[in-house]
Scaffold this active site. Structure first.
Site, PDB file in Angstrom:
ATOM      1  CB  SER A  30     -33.232 -25.868 -14.042  1.00  0.00           C
ATOM      2  OG  SER A  30     -34.295 -24.998 -13.885  1.00  0.00           O
ATOM      3  CG  HIS A  61     -33.917 -21.631 -17.519  1.00  0.00           C
ATOM      4  ND1 HIS A  61     -34.719 -22.581 -18.085  1.00  0.00           N
ATOM      5  CD2 HIS A  61     -33.886 -21.892 -16.199  1.00  0.00           C
ATOM      6  CE1 HIS A  61     -35.157 -23.379 -17.136  1.00  0.00           C
ATOM      7  NE2 HIS A  61     -34.676 -22.981 -15.978  1.00  0.00           N
ATOM      8  CG  HIS A  83     -39.862 -21.392 -14.505  1.00  0.00           C
ATOM      9  ND1 HIS A  83     -38.742 -20.833 -15.066  1.00  0.00           N
ATOM     10  CD2 HIS A  83     -39.595 -22.711 -14.347  1.00  0.00           C
ATOM     11  CE1 HIS A  83     -37.826 -21.784 -15.232  1.00  0.00           C
ATOM     12  NE2 HIS A  83     -38.319 -22.933 -14.807  1.00  0.00           N
ATOM     13  CE1 TYR A  85     -38.624 -19.076 -11.068  1.00  0.00           C
ATOM     14  CE2 TYR A  85     -39.554 -21.278 -11.033  1.00  0.00           C
ATOM     15  CZ  TYR A  85     -38.500 -20.430 -11.280  1.00  0.00           C
ATOM     16  OH  TYR A  85     -37.318 -20.935 -11.748  1.00  0.00           O
ATOM     17  CD  GLU A  86     -38.687 -17.018 -15.388  1.00  0.00           C
ATOM     18  OE1 GLU A  86     -37.967 -16.202 -15.960  1.00  0.00           O
ATOM     19  OE2 GLU A  86     -38.940 -18.166 -15.848  1.00  0.00           O
ATOM     20  CB  ALA A 113     -34.191 -29.875 -12.370  1.00  0.00           C
ATOM     21  CG  MET A 205     -40.900 -24.987  -8.766  1.00  0.00           C
ATOM     22  SD  MET A 205     -39.763 -23.743  -8.183  1.00  0.00           S
ATOM     23  CE  MET A 205     -39.188 -24.511  -6.662  1.00  0.00           C
ATOM     24  CB  SER A 206     -41.227 -25.983 -15.282  1.00  0.00           C
ATOM     25  OG  SER A 206     -40.512 -27.204 -15.313  1.00  0.00           O
ATOM     26  CG  ASN A 229     -33.846 -31.558  -4.968  1.00  0.00           C
ATOM     27  OD1 ASN A 229     -33.851 -31.106  -6.125  1.00  0.00           O
ATOM     28  ND2 ASN A 229     -34.881 -31.468  -4.180  1.00  0.00           N
ATOM     29  CG  HIS A 238     -32.372 -21.786  -9.350  1.00  0.00           C
ATOM     30  ND1 HIS A 238     -33.195 -22.695  -9.976  1.00  0.00           N
ATOM     31  CD2 HIS A 238     -31.791 -21.052 -10.329  1.00  0.00           C
ATOM     32  CE1 HIS A 238     -33.101 -22.511 -11.293  1.00  0.00           C
ATOM     33  NE2 HIS A 238     -32.263 -21.526 -11.524  1.00  0.00           N
TER      34      HIS A 238
HETATM   35  N1  HPA Z   1     -39.070 -28.902  -5.773  1.00  0.00           N
HETATM   36  C1  HPA Z   1     -39.558 -28.235  -6.851  1.00  0.00           C
HETATM   37  N2  HPA Z   1     -38.893 -28.090  -7.980  1.00  0.00           N
HETATM   38  C2  HPA Z   1     -37.664 -28.648  -8.063  1.00  0.00           C
HETATM   39  C3  HPA Z   1     -37.095 -29.352  -6.987  1.00  0.00           C
HETATM   40  C4  HPA Z   1     -37.839 -29.497  -5.786  1.00  0.00           C
HETATM   41  O1  HPA Z   1     -37.413 -30.113  -4.792  1.00  0.00           O
HETATM   42  N3  HPA Z   1     -35.873 -29.762  -7.410  1.00  0.00           N
HETATM   43  C5  HPA Z   1     -35.705 -29.338  -8.682  1.00  0.00           C
HETATM   44  N4  HPA Z   1     -36.799 -28.652  -9.089  1.00  0.00           N
END
Ligand code: HPA
Length: 263
Positions: A30, A61, A83, A85-86, A113, A205-206, A229, A238
């Site tokens: 991402s 993406h 992902h 989640y998609e 990320a 998440m990946s 973050n 996102h």
């Molecule tokens: N959690 C999950 N996936 C992420 C995060 C997060 O805080 N930041 C970037 N991808």
């Protein structure tokens, strides 16, 4: 159609159009697309043109496979990924890995990320992934023949190489454990606590599905998380993560180009 036939069709499509031998691949997560600017793109295949390739549906993406050159080295770049989640299954998410393996890729740099779970990782930091905790609980009959013990999922050799490059380029780098949750929602404070107690230093998440498939196929992996973050932060969603990833990705670009030049 059975998986193997789909794989053959995707492989044949690409093999006929790629006149080079390729051994190194890169997956850009991402907001990390700027890394491709360090390479000279020669051929681009939108995922939708490759038979059975899964298509990215989330912003940030791009969704294309690039053949790109840097000096004398040619690499295969996945510019955007899909992902769980998609709505994609483990088999679909890892389909590109299986195609890359058939094309000859034996080393893969995988980026993402991630949110920090610890005070020593702050936004903008890069974390070399040493190990992971799979809170997606990826299971697949495709993995049943690959129960290998005592072997790391992440290449010690590539981690050491990346660390020495970071040192010489004065790029701040940490080593740590990655946790992956399925998403697409960011973790609740209670889930962040679980991820921390599980031994994680960053959460995403990946990545873990792809790394798991690489492990099964014998592809060496260098995994790099860009911290965007603090986990369970009160920022945006996102879109903000993508923006933060874009801002922080110049160090990632330097690190990856250094590693590719040294490989
Ligand atoms: N959690 C999950 N996936 C992420 C995060 C997060 O805080 N930041 C970037 N991808």
């Amino acid at each position: 159609m059975i998986q193997d036939e789909k794989l053959s069709q995707a492989h044949n499509f690409l093999r006929r159009r790629i006149p080079y031998r390729l051994r190194i691949g890169i997956i850009l997560g991402s907001g990390l697309g700027v890394v491709r600017d360090a390479f000279h793109s020669e051929i681009a295949f939108p995922y939708k043109e490759i038979p059975y390739f899964p298509i990215s549906t989330v912003p940030g993406h791009r969704g294309r496979l690039l053949i790109a050159r840097r000096g004398r080295t040619r690499v295969l770049i996945m510019d955007g990924r899909v992902h769980r989640y998609e709505g994609y299954s483990f088999e679909q998410v890892t389909f590109p890995i299986k195609v890359m393996h058939r094309l000859g890729i034996r080393s893969l740099v995988i980026t993402n990320a991630a949110g920090s779970l610890t005070e020593w990782l702050v936004p903008g930091d890069l974390m070399l992934i040493e190990d992971h905790v799979d809170l997606m609980f990826n299971v697949s009959p495709e993995l049943s023949g690959s129960l290998v013990f005592h072997k790391s999922y992440y290449s010690k050799r590539l981690i050491d190489l990346a660390e020495s490059i970071a040192l010489s380029q004065k790029v701040r780098i940490r080593r740590g454990v990655l946790v992956a949750s399925t998403g697409p929602t960011y973790e609740t404070p209670a889930e962040v606590e679980v991820a921390r107690k599980a031994g994680g230093h960053a959460v995403t998440m990946s990545t873990i599905p792809e790394v798991t498939m690489c492990h099964a196929l014998g592809i060496s992996v260098l995994g790099i998380s860009l911290i965007t973050n603090m986990a369970a932060w009160h920022g945006g969603g996102h879109r903000e993560v993508i923006e933060l990833a874009r801002k922080g990705s110049s160090n990632l670009k330097r690190l990856i180009t250094g590693v590719i030049d040294a490989m």
